[in-house]
Design an enzyme around this catalytic site. Structure first.
Site, PDB file in Angstrom:
ATOM      1  N   ALA A  65       0.993  -1.146   0.000  1.00  0.00           N
ATOM      2  CA  ALA A  65      -0.060  -0.016   0.031  1.00  0.00           C
ATOM      3  C   ALA A  65       0.771   1.176  -0.035  1.00  0.00           C
ATOM      4  O   ALA A  65       2.126   1.079   0.392  1.00  0.00           O
ATOM      5  CB  ALA A  65      -0.854  -0.268   1.220  1.00  0.00           C
ATOM      6  N   GLY A 109       0.632  -5.061   0.915  1.00  0.00           N
ATOM      7  CA  GLY A 109      -0.736  -4.960   0.138  1.00  0.00           C
ATOM      8  C   GLY A 109      -0.467  -5.716  -1.324  1.00  0.00           C
ATOM      9  O   GLY A 109      -1.534  -6.343  -1.730  1.00  0.00           O
ATOM     10  N   GLU A 112      -0.739  -9.096  -0.604  1.00  0.00           N
ATOM     11  CA  GLU A 112      -2.043  -9.463  -0.323  1.00  0.00           C
ATOM     12  C   GLU A 112      -3.317  -9.460  -1.772  1.00  0.00           C
ATOM     13  O   GLU A 112      -4.219 -10.317  -1.712  1.00  0.00           O
ATOM     14  CB  GLU A 112      -2.661  -8.333   0.707  1.00  0.00           C
ATOM     15  CG  GLU A 112      -2.095  -8.785   2.090  1.00  0.00           C
ATOM     16  CD  GLU A 112      -2.245  -7.783   3.032  1.00  0.00           C
ATOM     17  OE1 GLU A 112      -1.915  -6.411   2.739  1.00  0.00           O
ATOM     18  OE2 GLU A 112      -2.658  -7.935   4.280  1.00  0.00           O
ATOM     19  N   GLU A 132       4.975  -5.027   6.800  1.00  0.00           N
ATOM     20  CA  GLU A 132       4.206  -3.899   7.507  1.00  0.00           C
ATOM     21  C   GLU A 132       4.683  -3.879   9.024  1.00  0.00           C
ATOM     22  O   GLU A 132       4.782  -2.712   9.414  1.00  0.00           O
ATOM     23  CB  GLU A 132       2.897  -4.305   7.815  1.00  0.00           C
ATOM     24  CG  GLU A 132       1.958  -4.173   6.060  1.00  0.00           C
ATOM     25  CD  GLU A 132       1.878  -5.597   5.580  1.00  0.00           C
ATOM     26  OE1 GLU A 132       2.631  -6.371   5.744  1.00  0.00           O
ATOM     27  OE2 GLU A 132       0.988  -5.775   4.864  1.00  0.00           O
TER      28      GLU A 132
HETATM   29  N1  CO8 Z   1       4.347   3.311  -0.959  1.00  0.00           N
HETATM   30  C1  CO8 Z   1       4.922   4.107  -1.525  1.00  0.00           C
HETATM   31  N2  CO8 Z   1       6.102   4.309  -2.193  1.00  0.00           N
HETATM   32  C2  CO8 Z   1       6.691   3.243  -2.471  1.00  0.00           C
HETATM   33  C3  CO8 Z   1       6.324   2.292  -1.966  1.00  0.00           C
HETATM   34  C4  CO8 Z   1       5.156   1.970  -1.011  1.00  0.00           C
HETATM   35  N3  CO8 Z   1       4.815   0.879  -0.412  1.00  0.00           N
HETATM   36  N4  CO8 Z   1       7.318   1.210  -2.320  1.00  0.00           N
HETATM   37  C5  CO8 Z   1       8.484   1.825  -2.909  1.00  0.00           C
HETATM   38  N5  CO8 Z   1       7.996   2.902  -3.033  1.00  0.00           N
HETATM   39  C6  CO8 Z   1       8.566   4.146  -3.904  1.00  0.00           C
HETATM   40  C7  CO8 Z   1       9.893   4.500  -3.020  1.00  0.00           C
HETATM   41  O1  CO8 Z   1       9.683   5.504  -1.970  1.00  0.00           O
HETATM   42  C8  CO8 Z   1      10.760   5.149  -4.166  1.00  0.00           C
HETATM   43  O2  CO8 Z   1      10.317   6.466  -4.571  1.00  0.00           O
HETATM   44  P1  CO8 Z   1      11.246   7.534  -4.830  1.00  0.00           P
HETATM   45  O3  CO8 Z   1      11.980   7.201  -5.893  1.00  0.00           O
HETATM   46  O4  CO8 Z   1      10.140   8.922  -5.274  1.00  0.00           O
HETATM   47  O5  CO8 Z   1      12.174   7.585  -3.656  1.00  0.00           O
HETATM   48  C9  CO8 Z   1      10.004   4.339  -5.500  1.00  0.00           C
HETATM   49  O6  CO8 Z   1       8.981   3.742  -5.164  1.00  0.00           O
HETATM   50  C10 CO8 Z   1      11.519   3.197  -5.549  1.00  0.00           C
HETATM   51  O7  CO8 Z   1      11.807   2.505  -4.499  1.00  0.00           O
HETATM   52  P2  CO8 Z   1      13.061   2.311  -3.712  1.00  0.00           P
HETATM   53  O8  CO8 Z   1      13.872   3.417  -4.285  1.00  0.00           O
HETATM   54  O9  CO8 Z   1      12.851   2.070  -2.318  1.00  0.00           O
HETATM   55  O10 CO8 Z   1      13.571   0.950  -4.725  1.00  0.00           O
HETATM   56  P3  CO8 Z   1      14.524  -0.136  -4.083  1.00  0.00           P
HETATM   57  O11 CO8 Z   1      14.656  -1.126  -5.079  1.00  0.00           O
HETATM   58  O12 CO8 Z   1      15.636   0.352  -3.448  1.00  0.00           O
HETATM   59  O13 CO8 Z   1      13.761  -0.973  -2.783  1.00  0.00           O
HETATM   60  C11 CO8 Z   1      11.738  -1.980  -1.964  1.00  0.00           C
HETATM   61  C12 CO8 Z   1      12.507  -1.628  -3.227  1.00  0.00           C
HETATM   62  C13 CO8 Z   1      12.421  -3.023  -1.244  1.00  0.00           C
HETATM   63  C14 CO8 Z   1      10.429  -2.880  -2.417  1.00  0.00           C
HETATM   64  C15 CO8 Z   1      11.498  -0.906  -1.322  1.00  0.00           C
HETATM   65  O14 CO8 Z   1      11.024   0.271  -2.121  1.00  0.00           O
HETATM   66  C16 CO8 Z   1      10.649  -1.054   0.064  1.00  0.00           C
HETATM   67  O15 CO8 Z   1      10.773  -1.703   1.059  1.00  0.00           O
HETATM   68  N6  CO8 Z   1       9.136  -0.500  -0.106  1.00  0.00           N
HETATM   69  C17 CO8 Z   1       8.240  -0.758   0.855  1.00  0.00           C
HETATM   70  C18 CO8 Z   1       7.721  -2.096   1.188  1.00  0.00           C
HETATM   71  C19 CO8 Z   1       6.663  -1.978   2.023  1.00  0.00           C
HETATM   72  O16 CO8 Z   1       7.070  -1.778   3.463  1.00  0.00           O
HETATM   73  N7  CO8 Z   1       5.589  -2.414   1.852  1.00  0.00           N
HETATM   74  C20 CO8 Z   1       4.247  -2.327   2.826  1.00  0.00           C
HETATM   75  C21 CO8 Z   1       3.486  -1.159   2.800  1.00  0.00           C
HETATM   76  S1  CO8 Z   1       2.297  -1.097   3.964  1.00  0.00           S
HETATM   77  C22 CO8 Z   1       1.076  -2.057   3.299  1.00  0.00           C
HETATM   78  O17 CO8 Z   1       0.984  -2.789   2.411  1.00  0.00           O
HETATM   79  C23 CO8 Z   1      -0.258  -2.423   4.197  1.00  0.00           C
HETATM   80  C24 CO8 Z   1      -1.297  -2.972   3.318  1.00  0.00           C
HETATM   81  C25 CO8 Z   1      -2.579  -2.931   4.354  1.00  0.00           C
HETATM   82  C26 CO8 Z   1      -3.564  -1.918   3.883  1.00  0.00           C
HETATM   83  C27 CO8 Z   1      -4.703  -2.198   4.772  1.00  0.00           C
HETATM   84  C28 CO8 Z   1      -5.724  -1.117   4.712  1.00  0.00           C
HETATM   85  C29 CO8 Z   1      -7.050  -1.620   5.571  1.00  0.00           C
END
Ligand code: CO8
Length: 258
Positions: A65, A109, A112, A132
């Site tokens: 998400a 997400g 999921e 998360e």
């Molecule tokens: N949300 C927003 N932006 C994101 C997300 C995300 N989940 N993941 C990556 N991005 C963005 C980064 O901020 C970055 O943006 P920018 O270039 O503007 O800085 C761009 O995508 C590229 O990402 P990275 O530079 O971080 O790329 P890497 O190759 O270094 O890393 C990863 C890739 C490992 C995937 C890393 O981006 C990461 O850890 N992302 C987050 C993963 C995460 O924590 N996901 C869980 C999110 S919480 C969730 O999903 C809850 C769901 C339940 C909702 C329930 C509602 C009821």
């Protein structure tokens, strides 16, 4: 229909929906999940469509998400706004089969969403996770519930509590994905599976989907009865007569969804 965050192509009988927020690794925003819900609902209504494939990019199916969006939210915003509920319920209500074709990250997400589909075909580069916990929250659209049903308690606890990622080989071994294919062949394999499903009787296909899903909702005795009654009901269809006649006459069946 023009969408901002997804791309929809209908090839023959398969609707292919590509998540398309490349700058955020396909992070799930309300807009993206809303558009996805609309696209799958349209595919459900479209008689031409017999199977749906949801995919992302080679680097990311979806990295979760949208954290930037969620970082601005309060409890009241998520609770009163019922964050993601309508859209994810709409996806789960679709009666036609949905395949998730996953390459790269399927996290939070994203994992999921893949599990909301009927089965997952993964590329060798796929990585699944429920990270998360690293953000001080927890899974909210199936990461503790569907993942436990897919892979059992121990791995579901491990994934959710440590936030570690699982590679494609482990995901196949523990039953999260149905098969792993070379990254460059992911869409070819997913579309071949979808076209194969599309060639069957939709009556059988939709009944099978309903019946397998019952296995996760009701006790075994009730599930077996549900399955048996659906099986009996197939004998009211022309496709049953055609399928069995075609086998005996050593020819391909011509199903008409009747
Ligand atoms: N949300 C927003 N932006 C994101 C997300 C995300 N989940 N993941 C990556 N991005 C963005 C980064 O901020 C970055 O943006 P920018 O270039 O503007 O800085 C761009 O995508 C590229 O990402 P990275 O530079 O971080 O790329 P890497 O190759 O270094 O890393 C990863 C890739 C490992 C995937 C890393 O981006 C990461 O850890 N992302 C987050 C993963 C995460 O924590 N996901 C869980 C999110 S919480 C969730 O999903 C809850 C769901 C339940 C909702 C329930 C509602 C009821």
């Amino acid at each position: 229909m023009a969408y901002e965050t997804i791309i929809v192509d209908v090839d023959d009988h398969v609707a292919r929906i590509t998540l398309n927020r490349p700058d955020a690794l396909n992070a799930l925003s309300e807009e993206l999940l809303g558009e996805l819900a609309e696209a799958v609902t349209d595919a459900q209504k479209d008689d031409k469509v017999r199977c749906i494939v949801i995919t992302g990019s080679e680097k990311a199916f979806a990295a979760g998400a949208d954290i930037a969006m969620m970082s601005e939210m309060s409890f009241v915003d998520t609770f009163m706004g019922n964050l993601f509920t309508d859209s994810t319920e709409a996806i789960s209500r679709v009666r036609k089969p949905i395949i998730a074709a996953v390459s790269g990250y399927a996290l939070g997400g994203g994992c999921e969403l893949a599990m909301m589909c009927d089965f997952i075909i993964a590329s060798e580069s796929a990585k699944f996770g429920q990270p998360e916990v690293n953000l001080g929250v927890m899974a909210g659209i199936g990461g503790t519930q569907r993942l436990a049903r897919f892979v059992g308690k121990s791995k579901a606890m491990d994934m959710n509590l440590t936030g570690r990622f699982m590679d494609a080989e482990e995901a196949e071994r523990c039953g999260l994905v149905s098969r792993v294919v070379p990254t460059k062949k992911l869409m070819e394999e997913a579309m071949a599976a979808a076209n194969k499903i599309a060639s069957k009787s939709m009556v059988s296909v939709m009944a099978i989907k309903e019946s397998v899903n019952q296995a996760f909702e009701v006790p075994l005795r009730d599930g077996l009865l549900f399955e048996r009654r659906l099986f009996h009901s197939m004998f009211a269809t022309e496709d049953q007569s055609e399928g069995m006649a075609a086998f005996l006459e050593k020819r391909e069946p011509q199903f008409r969804d009747k």
